[in-house]
Scaffold this motif. Structure first.
Motif, short mmCIF file in Angstrom:
data_model
loop_
_atom_site.label_atom_id
_atom_site.label_comp_id
_atom_site.label_asym_id
_atom_site.label_seq_id
_atom_site.Cartn_x
_atom_site.Cartn_y
_atom_site.Cartn_z
N LEU A 185 56.48 128.46 78.80
CA LEU A 185 55.66 128.58 77.60
C LEU A 185 54.68 129.74 77.66
O LEU A 185 53.89 129.95 76.73
N VAL A 186 54.70 130.49 78.77
CA VAL A 186 53.84 131.67 78.90
C VAL A 186 54.63 132.79 79.56
O VAL A 186 55.67 132.57 80.18
N LEU A 187 54.11 134.00 79.41
CA LEU A 187 54.69 135.16 80.07
C LEU A 187 53.59 135.86 80.84
O LEU A 187 52.54 136.20 80.27
N SER A 188 53.78 136.06 82.14
CA SER A 188 52.76 136.72 82.95
C SER A 188 53.42 137.47 84.09
O SER A 188 54.59 137.25 84.41
N ASN A 189 52.65 138.34 84.70
CA ASN A 189 53.14 139.16 85.81
C ASN A 189 52.88 138.43 87.12
O ASN A 189 51.73 138.24 87.51
N PRO A 190 53.91 138.00 87.84
CA PRO A 190 53.71 137.26 89.09
C PRO A 190 53.13 138.09 90.22
O PRO A 190 52.69 137.55 91.23
N ALA A 191 53.10 139.41 90.05
CA ALA A 191 52.62 140.28 91.11
C ALA A 191 51.21 140.80 90.85
O ALA A 191 50.78 141.76 91.49
N ASP A 192 50.49 140.17 89.93
CA ASP A 192 49.17 140.70 89.60
C ASP A 192 48.23 139.57 89.18
O ASP A 192 48.67 138.50 88.74
N PHE A 193 46.94 139.82 89.32
CA PHE A 193 45.90 138.89 88.87
C PHE A 193 44.70 139.71 88.46
O PHE A 193 44.27 140.61 89.18
N ASP A 194 44.13 139.40 87.29
CA ASP A 194 43.01 140.17 86.77
C ASP A 194 41.70 139.44 87.07
O ASP A 194 41.31 138.51 86.36
N TYR A 195 41.00 139.86 88.12
CA TYR A 195 39.75 139.23 88.51
C TYR A 195 38.60 139.55 87.55
O TYR A 195 37.53 138.95 87.66
N ASN A 196 38.82 140.48 86.64
CA ASN A 196 37.79 140.85 85.67
C ASN A 196 38.04 140.27 84.28
O ASN A 196 37.29 140.56 83.34
N THR A 215 37.41 130.40 92.69
CA THR A 215 36.92 131.58 93.41
C THR A 215 38.09 132.45 93.84
O THR A 215 39.18 131.96 94.11
N GLY A 216 37.86 133.75 93.92
CA GLY A 216 38.90 134.67 94.32
C GLY A 216 39.17 134.62 95.81
O GLY A 216 38.26 134.43 96.61
N LYS A 217 40.43 134.81 96.19
CA LYS A 217 40.79 134.81 97.61
C LYS A 217 40.54 136.16 98.26
O LYS A 217 40.14 136.21 99.43
N THR A 218 40.77 137.23 97.54
CA THR A 218 40.60 138.57 98.12
C THR A 218 39.54 139.39 97.40
O THR A 218 39.03 140.36 97.95
N LYS A 219 39.19 139.00 96.18
CA LYS A 219 38.19 139.70 95.39
C LYS A 219 37.34 138.68 94.66
O LYS A 219 37.79 137.57 94.38
N ALA A 220 36.12 139.07 94.32
CA ALA A 220 35.25 138.18 93.56
C ALA A 220 35.58 138.25 92.08
O ALA A 220 35.96 139.31 91.57
N ILE A 221 35.47 137.13 91.40
CA ILE A 221 35.64 137.10 89.95
C ILE A 221 34.40 137.72 89.32
O ILE A 221 33.27 137.35 89.65
N ASN A 222 34.60 138.69 88.45
CA ASN A 222 33.46 139.41 87.88
C ASN A 222 33.70 139.71 86.41
O ASN A 222 34.52 140.55 86.05
N ASN A 223 33.01 138.96 85.54
CA ASN A 223 33.03 139.26 84.12
C ASN A 223 31.74 138.74 83.51
O ASN A 223 31.34 137.61 83.78
N VAL A 224 31.09 139.56 82.71
CA VAL A 224 29.81 139.17 82.12
C VAL A 224 29.82 139.24 80.60
O VAL A 224 28.77 139.33 79.97
N GLY A 225 31.00 139.20 80.01
CA GLY A 225 31.05 139.18 78.56
C GLY A 225 31.59 140.44 77.92
O GLY A 225 31.18 140.81 76.82
N ARG A 226 32.53 141.10 78.60
CA ARG A 226 33.26 142.23 78.03
C ARG A 226 34.74 142.05 78.39
O ARG A 226 35.07 141.52 79.45
#
Length: 288
Positions: A185-196, A215-226
């Motif tokens: 029911l969704v389409l996504s890229n299995p080789a990527d993740f958008d931490y922003n 929480t991110g395994k290799t990078k921190a999740i970072n988004n403040v409203g953009r």
């Protein structure tokens, strides 16, 4: 509508075949829901349920809409009505309980294909199980309404994030907030993740302790409203926008903003009431 959705799915498949190495969003492919394109425009008509929101709460929701519109170069817009539109116009009824006494926020992941002007509910409410504390939280839900699903629910998420449901509220776990999407029911890229991605939850959402549930395994999740670069690119593809998407997080973290002063420009209209009842969320967790 069915022909439109089939075309979108075909183009989306072609798109991901060519751009899969770098694009990381999650797009709805459930034919029950389609993109918000009516009368040749990318406009989402909406109504605030009478008496549900204070002026400040309405302002916060309108700011979230305005930020998405701004980040998308005006390609996606919102039109506020004071009562449900007539003439077969599909619309969203925004309320705190979503017409079903919901204990949390929810939205359908797109425009209901067979809505036929009846409207569809969307719940935006405050509290630890809500999404009305800041602009970013509201934007996250609006993205799902547009057809871009939550990044933390994508089928490959366990390779990129930790999900600690032990500190999550019972409402969130009961509602399937952390369930992985049905890959059909969704389409996504299995080789990527958008931490922003703005579709990711902030640390206070659904947490009993104030510690982030996701929480991110290799990078921190970072988004403040953009919108992130990939958020913008995916919506641009889905809605056929011509916009120069900005990578606002390329220079590092942005300062936290819980409100944002910007023009709403929603184009308020007035129309007669309709006698139909908007669609209510079915609580089908496989499609949440």
């Amino acid at each position: 509508m069915e022909a439109q959705q089939s075309l979108v799915l075909a183009l989306t498949a072609i798109f991901f075949n060519f751009f899969q190495p770098t694009w990381g969003c999650v797009l709805n492919t459930d034919p029950t829901y389609v993109r918000w394109k009516q009368f040749g425009t990318n406009v989402i008509p909406f109504v605030f349920y009478s008496g549900d929101y204070t002026a400040a709460e309405q302002s916060l929701i309108l700011q979230a809409m305005a930020q998405i519109k701004s980040d998308m170069g005006g390609c996606i817009t919102w039109t506020q009505y004071t009562s449900p539109p007539t003439g077969g116009v599909n619309y969203v009824m925004i309320s705190k309980a979503g017409g079903v006494g919901s204990q949390s926020c929810f939205t359908f992941p797109g425009m209901i294909n067979l809505q036929q002007g009846k409207g569809q509910y969307m719940a935006i409410q405050g509290g630890v199980n809500g999404c009305l504390s800041n602009v970013r939280q509201v934007m996250r839900l609006l993205m799902s309404l547009l057809g871009q699903r939550f990044e933390h629910n994508k089928p490959n998420r366990d390779a990129y994030v930790n999900v600690n449901t032990g500190i999550a509220t019972s409402v969130s776990t009961n509602y399937g907030v952390y369930n992985i999407y049905n890959p059909t029911l969704v389409l996504s890229n299995p080789a990527d993740f958008d931490y922003n991605s703005v579709t990711l939850m902030d640390q206070v959402t659904f947490s009993n302790t104030g510690t982030p549930v996701v929480t991110g395994k290799t990078k921190a999740i970072n988004n403040v409203g953009r919108l992130s670069l990939k958020d913008c690119q995916c919506l641009s593809f889905l809605y056929s926008c011509s916009v120069a998407c900005q990578d606002v997080y390329s220079g590092g973290p942005l300062p936290t903003q819980f409100t944002r002063l910007s023009s709403t420009s929603t184009g308020t209209s007035t129309s007669a009431s309709t006698t139909t009842t908007p669609f209510k969320f079915p609580f089908d967790l496989g499609r949440r």
